[in-house]
Design a protein around this motif. Structure first.
Motif, PDB file in Angstrom:
ATOM      1  N   GLN A   2      26.790 -11.595  -3.342  1.00  0.00           N
ATOM      2  CA  GLN A   2      26.209 -12.063  -2.080  1.00  0.00           C
ATOM      3  C   GLN A   2      27.128 -11.754  -0.904  1.00  0.00           C
ATOM      4  O   GLN A   2      26.672 -11.342   0.157  1.00  0.00           O
ATOM      5  CB  GLN A   2      25.908 -13.565  -2.148  1.00  0.00           C
ATOM      6  N   LYS A   3      28.439 -11.923  -1.101  1.00  0.00           N
ATOM      7  CA  LYS A   3      29.380 -11.658  -0.012  1.00  0.00           C
ATOM      8  C   LYS A   3      29.324 -10.191   0.401  1.00  0.00           C
ATOM      9  O   LYS A   3      29.383  -9.881   1.593  1.00  0.00           O
ATOM     10  CB  LYS A   3      30.797 -12.044  -0.414  1.00  0.00           C
ATOM     11  N   GLU A   4      29.182  -9.279  -0.559  1.00  0.00           N
ATOM     12  CA  GLU A   4      29.073  -7.857  -0.239  1.00  0.00           C
ATOM     13  C   GLU A   4      27.853  -7.597   0.649  1.00  0.00           C
ATOM     14  O   GLU A   4      27.926  -6.844   1.620  1.00  0.00           O
ATOM     15  CB  GLU A   4      28.961  -7.021  -1.510  1.00  0.00           C
ATOM     16  N   ILE A   5      26.739  -8.219   0.314  1.00  0.00           N
ATOM     17  CA  ILE A   5      25.513  -8.065   1.097  1.00  0.00           C
ATOM     18  C   ILE A   5      25.705  -8.679   2.485  1.00  0.00           C
ATOM     19  O   ILE A   5      25.327  -8.088   3.497  1.00  0.00           O
ATOM     20  CB  ILE A   5      24.306  -8.701   0.375  1.00  0.00           C
ATOM     21  N   LEU A   8      27.796  -6.326   4.463  1.00  0.00           N
ATOM     22  CA  LEU A   8      27.068  -5.104   4.782  1.00  0.00           C
ATOM     23  C   LEU A   8      26.152  -5.282   5.981  1.00  0.00           C
ATOM     24  O   LEU A   8      26.098  -4.441   6.874  1.00  0.00           O
ATOM     25  CB  LEU A   8      26.247  -4.651   3.558  1.00  0.00           C
ATOM     26  N   PHE A   9      25.452  -6.403   6.024  1.00  0.00           N
ATOM     27  CA  PHE A   9      24.464  -6.615   7.081  1.00  0.00           C
ATOM     28  C   PHE A   9      24.965  -7.493   8.225  1.00  0.00           C
ATOM     29  O   PHE A   9      24.269  -7.668   9.221  1.00  0.00           O
ATOM     30  CB  PHE A   9      23.184  -7.215   6.490  1.00  0.00           C
ATOM     31  N   GLY A  10      26.154  -8.067   8.077  1.00  0.00           N
ATOM     32  CA  GLY A  10      26.696  -8.894   9.145  1.00  0.00           C
ATOM     33  C   GLY A  10      25.980 -10.225   9.290  1.00  0.00           C
ATOM     34  O   GLY A  10      25.952 -10.807  10.373  1.00  0.00           O
ATOM     35  N   HIS A  11      25.390 -10.699   8.211  1.00  0.00           N
ATOM     36  CA  HIS A  11      24.712 -11.998   8.185  1.00  0.00           C
ATOM     37  C   HIS A  11      25.285 -12.797   7.021  1.00  0.00           C
ATOM     38  O   HIS A  11      25.730 -12.219   6.040  1.00  0.00           O
ATOM     39  CB  HIS A  11      23.206 -11.835   7.966  1.00  0.00           C
ATOM     40  N   VAL A  12      25.246 -14.099   7.125  1.00  0.00           N
ATOM     41  CA  VAL A  12      25.741 -14.956   6.038  1.00  0.00           C
ATOM     42  C   VAL A  12      24.567 -15.706   5.437  1.00  0.00           C
ATOM     43  O   VAL A  12      23.792 -16.344   6.152  1.00  0.00           O
ATOM     44  CB  VAL A  12      26.805 -15.951   6.557  1.00  0.00           C
ATOM     45  N   TYR A  13      24.442 -15.600   4.117  1.00  0.00           N
ATOM     46  CA  TYR A  13      23.399 -16.331   3.401  1.00  0.00           C
ATOM     47  C   TYR A  13      23.675 -17.815   3.538  1.00  0.00           C
ATOM     48  O   TYR A  13      24.767 -18.284   3.249  1.00  0.00           O
ATOM     49  CB  TYR A  13      23.396 -15.942   1.931  1.00  0.00           C
ATOM     50  N   GLU A  14      22.710 -18.531   4.043  1.00  0.00           N
ATOM     51  CA  GLU A  14      22.833 -19.979   4.132  1.00  0.00           C
ATOM     52  C   GLU A  14      21.943 -20.588   3.070  1.00  0.00           C
ATOM     53  O   GLU A  14      20.737 -20.372   3.069  1.00  0.00           O
ATOM     54  CB  GLU A  14      22.417 -20.460   5.522  1.00  0.00           C
ATOM     55  N   GLU A  25      21.921 -11.809  -8.513  1.00  0.00           N
ATOM     56  CA  GLU A  25      20.865 -12.283  -7.629  1.00  0.00           C
ATOM     57  C   GLU A  25      21.456 -12.515  -6.242  1.00  0.00           C
ATOM     58  O   GLU A  25      22.480 -13.167  -6.103  1.00  0.00           O
ATOM     59  CB  GLU A  25      20.287 -13.583  -8.178  1.00  0.00           C
ATOM     60  N   VAL A  26      20.832 -11.935  -5.236  1.00  0.00           N
ATOM     61  CA  VAL A  26      21.303 -12.092  -3.862  1.00  0.00           C
ATOM     62  C   VAL A  26      20.121 -12.373  -2.950  1.00  0.00           C
ATOM     63  O   VAL A  26      18.972 -12.111  -3.290  1.00  0.00           O
ATOM     64  CB  VAL A  26      22.061 -10.846  -3.345  1.00  0.00           C
ATOM     65  N   TYR A  27      20.435 -12.885  -1.775  1.00  0.00           N
ATOM     66  CA  TYR A  27      19.433 -13.175  -0.772  1.00  0.00           C
ATOM     67  C   TYR A  27      19.561 -12.131   0.327  1.00  0.00           C
ATOM     68  O   TYR A  27      20.643 -11.949   0.898  1.00  0.00           O
ATOM     69  CB  TYR A  27      19.672 -14.569  -0.205  1.00  0.00           C
ATOM     70  N   ILE A  28      18.468 -11.417   0.605  1.00  0.00           N
ATOM     71  CA  ILE A  28      18.462 -10.410   1.664  1.00  0.00           C
ATOM     72  C   ILE A  28      17.201 -10.601   2.497  1.00  0.00           C
ATOM     73  O   ILE A  28      16.090 -10.562   1.958  1.00  0.00           O
ATOM     74  CB  ILE A  28      18.455  -8.976   1.094  1.00  0.00           C
ATOM     75  N   MET A  29      17.376 -10.807   3.784  1.00  0.00           N
ATOM     76  CA  MET A  29      16.230 -10.863   4.688  1.00  0.00           C
ATOM     77  C   MET A  29      15.748  -9.427   4.900  1.00  0.00           C
ATOM     78  O   MET A  29      16.548  -8.537   5.189  1.00  0.00           O
ATOM     79  CB  MET A  29      16.623 -11.465   6.037  1.00  0.00           C
ATOM     80  N   LEU A  30      14.462  -9.196   4.762  1.00  0.00           N
ATOM     81  CA  LEU A  30      13.939  -7.848   4.927  1.00  0.00           C
ATOM     82  C   LEU A  30      14.177  -7.316   6.337  1.00  0.00           C
ATOM     83  O   LEU A  30      14.325  -6.109   6.527  1.00  0.00           O
ATOM     84  CB  LEU A  30      12.450  -7.807   4.580  1.00  0.00           C
ATOM     85  N   GLU A  31      14.269  -8.217   7.317  1.00  0.00           N
ATOM     86  CA  GLU A  31      14.541  -7.780   8.685  1.00  0.00           C
ATOM     87  C   GLU A  31      15.912  -7.127   8.823  1.00  0.00           C
ATOM     88  O   GLU A  31      16.166  -6.396   9.767  1.00  0.00           O
ATOM     89  CB  GLU A  31      14.484  -8.958   9.672  1.00  0.00           C
ATOM     90  N   TRP A  32      16.828  -7.438   7.899  1.00  0.00           N
ATOM     91  CA  TRP A  32      18.177  -6.884   7.962  1.00  0.00           C
ATOM     92  C   TRP A  32      18.217  -5.413   7.565  1.00  0.00           C
ATOM     93  O   TRP A  32      19.149  -4.703   7.907  1.00  0.00           O
ATOM     94  CB  TRP A  32      19.119  -7.639   7.030  1.00  0.00           C
ATOM     95  N   ILE A  33      17.228  -4.955   6.828  1.00  0.00           N
ATOM     96  CA  ILE A  33      17.248  -3.620   6.228  1.00  0.00           C
ATOM     97  C   ILE A  33      16.541  -2.622   7.136  1.00  0.00           C
ATOM     98  O   ILE A  33      15.379  -2.807   7.486  1.00  0.00           O
ATOM     99  CB  ILE A  33      16.567  -3.647   4.846  1.00  0.00           C
ATOM    100  N   ASP A  34      17.254  -1.559   7.487  1.00  0.00           N
ATOM    101  CA  ASP A  34      16.653  -0.479   8.267  1.00  0.00           C
ATOM    102  C   ASP A  34      16.141   0.625   7.353  1.00  0.00           C
ATOM    103  O   ASP A  34      15.189   1.318   7.686  1.00  0.00           O
ATOM    104  CB  ASP A  34      17.672   0.119   9.238  1.00  0.00           C
TER     105      ASP A  34
END
Length: 53
Positions: A2-5, A8-14, A25-34
């Motif tokens: 999760q920390k790597e993600i 990478l995206f400059g956001h912190v999973y809350e 298993e990681v949390y990724i907001m689709l808005e973060w992905i270009d």
């Protein structure tokens, strides 16, 4: 993973739910992905970790 993600995206999973993320298993907001290419390595790694269960 999760920390790597997060890095990478400059956001912190809350943590928004009581469930704990399992290995691979990681949390990724689709808005973060270009571009999907940004996370292919991570998808492959998560898949490999899942196979080790």
């Amino acid at each position: 993973m999760q920390k790597e993600i997060d890095d990478l995206f400059g956001h912190v999973y809350e943590k928004s739910d009581p469930m704990r993320l399992t290995p691979g298993e990681v949390y990724i907001m689709l808005e973060w992905i270009d571009d999907l290419k940004q996370i292919i390595k991570d998808i492959d790694e998560a898949y490999e970790l899942r196979l080790q269960k």
